[in-house]
Scaffold this motif. Sequence first.
Motif, PDB file in Angstrom:
ATOM      1  N   PHE A 229       0.738  -1.239  -0.197  1.00  0.00           N
ATOM      2  CA  PHE A 229      -0.087   0.205  -0.144  1.00  0.00           C
ATOM      3  C   PHE A 229       0.966   1.163   0.022  1.00  0.00           C
ATOM      4  CE2 PHE A 229      -2.657  -3.171   1.513  1.00  0.00           C
ATOM      5  CZ  PHE A 229      -3.940  -3.213   0.850  1.00  0.00           C
ATOM      6  N   LEU A 230       0.749   1.958  -1.186  1.00  0.00           N
ATOM      7  CA  LEU A 230       1.795   3.167  -1.213  1.00  0.00           C
ATOM      8  C   LEU A 230       1.571   4.172  -0.292  1.00  0.00           C
ATOM      9  CD1 LEU A 230       1.424   3.418  -5.157  1.00  0.00           C
ATOM     10  CD2 LEU A 230       3.218   2.296  -3.824  1.00  0.00           C
ATOM     11  N   ASN A 231       0.502   4.390   0.463  1.00  0.00           N
ATOM     12  CA  ASN A 231       0.245   5.445   1.497  1.00  0.00           C
ATOM     13  C   ASN A 231       0.029   4.676   2.883  1.00  0.00           C
ATOM     14  OD1 ASN A 231       0.267   7.709  -0.327  1.00  0.00           O
ATOM     15  ND2 ASN A 231      -1.600   6.761  -1.191  1.00  0.00           N
ATOM     16  N   ASP A 232       0.707   3.606   3.176  1.00  0.00           N
ATOM     17  CA  ASP A 232       0.338   3.041   4.382  1.00  0.00           C
ATOM     18  C   ASP A 232       1.061   3.602   5.249  1.00  0.00           C
ATOM     19  OD1 ASP A 232       0.502   0.906   6.486  1.00  0.00           O
ATOM     20  OD2 ASP A 232       0.368  -0.651   4.820  1.00  0.00           O
ATOM     21  N   SER A 233       0.017   3.726   6.228  1.00  0.00           N
ATOM     22  CA  SER A 233       0.405   4.607   7.707  1.00  0.00           C
ATOM     23  C   SER A 233       0.754   3.847   8.958  1.00  0.00           C
ATOM     24  CB  SER A 233      -0.441   6.025   7.971  1.00  0.00           C
ATOM     25  OG  SER A 233      -1.769   5.283   8.387  1.00  0.00           O
ATOM     26  N   ILE A 234       0.507   2.540   8.733  1.00  0.00           N
ATOM     27  CA  ILE A 234       0.597   1.270   9.783  1.00  0.00           C
ATOM     28  C   ILE A 234       2.018   0.518   9.852  1.00  0.00           C
ATOM     29  CG2 ILE A 234      -0.558  -0.515  11.029  1.00  0.00           C
ATOM     30  CD1 ILE A 234      -2.972   0.546  10.059  1.00  0.00           C
ATOM     31  N   VAL A 235       2.270   0.282   8.700  1.00  0.00           N
ATOM     32  CA  VAL A 235       3.382  -0.516   8.557  1.00  0.00           C
ATOM     33  C   VAL A 235       4.656   0.213   8.463  1.00  0.00           C
ATOM     34  CG1 VAL A 235       4.395  -2.648   7.246  1.00  0.00           C
ATOM     35  CG2 VAL A 235       2.107  -2.609   7.587  1.00  0.00           C
ATOM     36  N   ASP A 236       5.697  -0.014   9.359  1.00  0.00           N
ATOM     37  CA  ASP A 236       6.914   0.688   9.279  1.00  0.00           C
ATOM     38  C   ASP A 236       8.078  -0.246   9.239  1.00  0.00           C
ATOM     39  OD1 ASP A 236       8.945   2.516   9.547  1.00  0.00           O
ATOM     40  OD2 ASP A 236       8.330   2.924  11.588  1.00  0.00           O
ATOM     41  N   PRO A 237       8.920  -0.486   8.260  1.00  0.00           N
ATOM     42  CA  PRO A 237       8.837   0.301   7.106  1.00  0.00           C
ATOM     43  C   PRO A 237       7.920  -0.147   6.055  1.00  0.00           C
ATOM     44  CG  PRO A 237      10.809  -1.031   6.974  1.00  0.00           C
ATOM     45  CD  PRO A 237      10.044  -1.347   8.192  1.00  0.00           C
ATOM     46  N   VAL A 238       7.258   0.481   5.050  1.00  0.00           N
ATOM     47  CA  VAL A 238       6.298   0.124   4.046  1.00  0.00           C
ATOM     48  C   VAL A 238       6.999  -0.973   3.229  1.00  0.00           C
ATOM     49  CG1 VAL A 238       4.638   0.555   2.263  1.00  0.00           C
ATOM     50  CG2 VAL A 238       5.026   1.941   4.272  1.00  0.00           C
ATOM     51  N   VAL A 239       8.270  -1.104   2.939  1.00  0.00           N
ATOM     52  CA  VAL A 239       8.853  -2.026   1.962  1.00  0.00           C
ATOM     53  C   VAL A 239       8.816  -3.466   2.502  1.00  0.00           C
ATOM     54  CG1 VAL A 239      10.490  -0.277   0.924  1.00  0.00           C
ATOM     55  CG2 VAL A 239      11.123  -1.382   3.195  1.00  0.00           C
ATOM     56  N   SER A 240       8.515  -3.548   3.859  1.00  0.00           N
ATOM     57  CA  SER A 240       8.508  -4.959   4.402  1.00  0.00           C
ATOM     58  C   SER A 240       7.426  -5.640   3.579  1.00  0.00           C
ATOM     59  CB  SER A 240       8.305  -4.894   5.763  1.00  0.00           C
ATOM     60  OG  SER A 240       8.203  -6.192   6.642  1.00  0.00           O
ATOM     61  N   GLU A 241       6.369  -4.964   3.154  1.00  0.00           N
ATOM     62  CA  GLU A 241       5.204  -5.600   2.408  1.00  0.00           C
ATOM     63  C   GLU A 241       5.822  -6.395   1.160  1.00  0.00           C
ATOM     64  OE1 GLU A 241       1.977  -2.566   4.435  1.00  0.00           O
ATOM     65  OE2 GLU A 241       2.424  -2.548   2.111  1.00  0.00           O
ATOM     66  N   TRP A 242       6.928  -5.822   0.708  1.00  0.00           N
ATOM     67  CA  TRP A 242       7.649  -6.429  -0.603  1.00  0.00           C
ATOM     68  C   TRP A 242       8.847  -7.219  -0.084  1.00  0.00           C
ATOM     69  CZ3 TRP A 242       7.681  -2.519  -5.278  1.00  0.00           C
ATOM     70  CH2 TRP A 242       6.132  -2.295  -5.955  1.00  0.00           C
ATOM     71  N   PHE A 243       8.823  -7.705   1.222  1.00  0.00           N
ATOM     72  CA  PHE A 243      10.130  -8.076   1.574  1.00  0.00           C
ATOM     73  C   PHE A 243      11.250  -7.351   1.538  1.00  0.00           C
ATOM     74  CE2 PHE A 243       9.363 -12.886   2.410  1.00  0.00           C
ATOM     75  CZ  PHE A 243      10.201 -13.010   3.439  1.00  0.00           C
ATOM     76  N   GLY A 244      11.353  -6.165   1.773  1.00  0.00           N
ATOM     77  CA  GLY A 244      12.394  -5.316   1.880  1.00  0.00           C
ATOM     78  C   GLY A 244      12.259  -4.744   3.310  1.00  0.00           C
TER      79      GLY A 244
END
Length: 305
Positions: A229-244
């Motif tokens: 989600f490009l504007n994710d305000s919950i997951v930190d860091p957002v790149v974790s959603e793509w395994f970064g």
Amino acid sequence: MAASGSGGFLAVSLLSWCCAARVLGHPDSPPPPLVIWHGMGDSCCNPLSMGAVKKMVEKQLPGIYVLSLEIGKNMVEDVENSFFLNVNSQVRIVCEILAKDPKLQQGYNAIGFSQGGQFLRAVAQRCPLPSMMNLISVGGQQQGVFGLPRCPGESSHICDFIRKTLNAGAYSKVVQKRLVQAEYWHDPIKEDVYRNHSIFLADINQERSVNESYKKNLMALKKFVMVKFLNDSIVDPVVSEWFGFYRSGQAKETVPLQETTLYTEDRLGLKEMDKAGKLVFLATEGDHLQLNEEWFYAHIIPFLK
């Protein structure tokens, strides 16, 4: 006689075509079953979340069997367990549920929302039977989190408690065993502490040692789809959603999956899966888990057919 013989041949031909169509996934055959695992603070059957997702899938894929996982005896327990039931225990419970469900024994697809995405990956790695075909992680924190800016709301007393607990000692034995979010808390500044004391994420990400069965089982997936989600305000860091994740030793600069040691050392088989076209990276506008029906139908449903 001739006509009778021809009719018999036609019947056999149609029967063979019918059976072949089912094997090849012809549109007339039922779609594979689907297993759904909700995220933090949610439940299996909330009509505004997982209940709505189930209806969307059933609308697009008539006849599909959808199992939305409930961890506990009721919806209240399900919500509580998303915060306080040891993740390894949850995964073990789910593996038992799947193994006992007769409708899943020929294989199934899976969608995990938020933390449910990484939990279902653990199922794929630890419990290869019945077989998971495609895994779709929707906002799943595959490399964990280092912060919970909104969890899932600033007014939640549970979230306040979680933040204070994580800041005080995420890697203590008591916290690791009793707080779900601590089990995927990934401190990039104290990588050694994380690797040595994380009882869930460091294990499924092969950061202490390589379990070859984990790697083999994950690589058996047809597709591993990750939605960010490009504007994710919950997951930190957002790149974790793509395994970064954050580059090791600091918490400012992030690196994509392809620059992580998990990928370069191929400890999970992700590099090989990537080269084989098994990894799919999708992005959508909006905050955490904010999906509209049109996007879901266009980008997710095709993996469930």
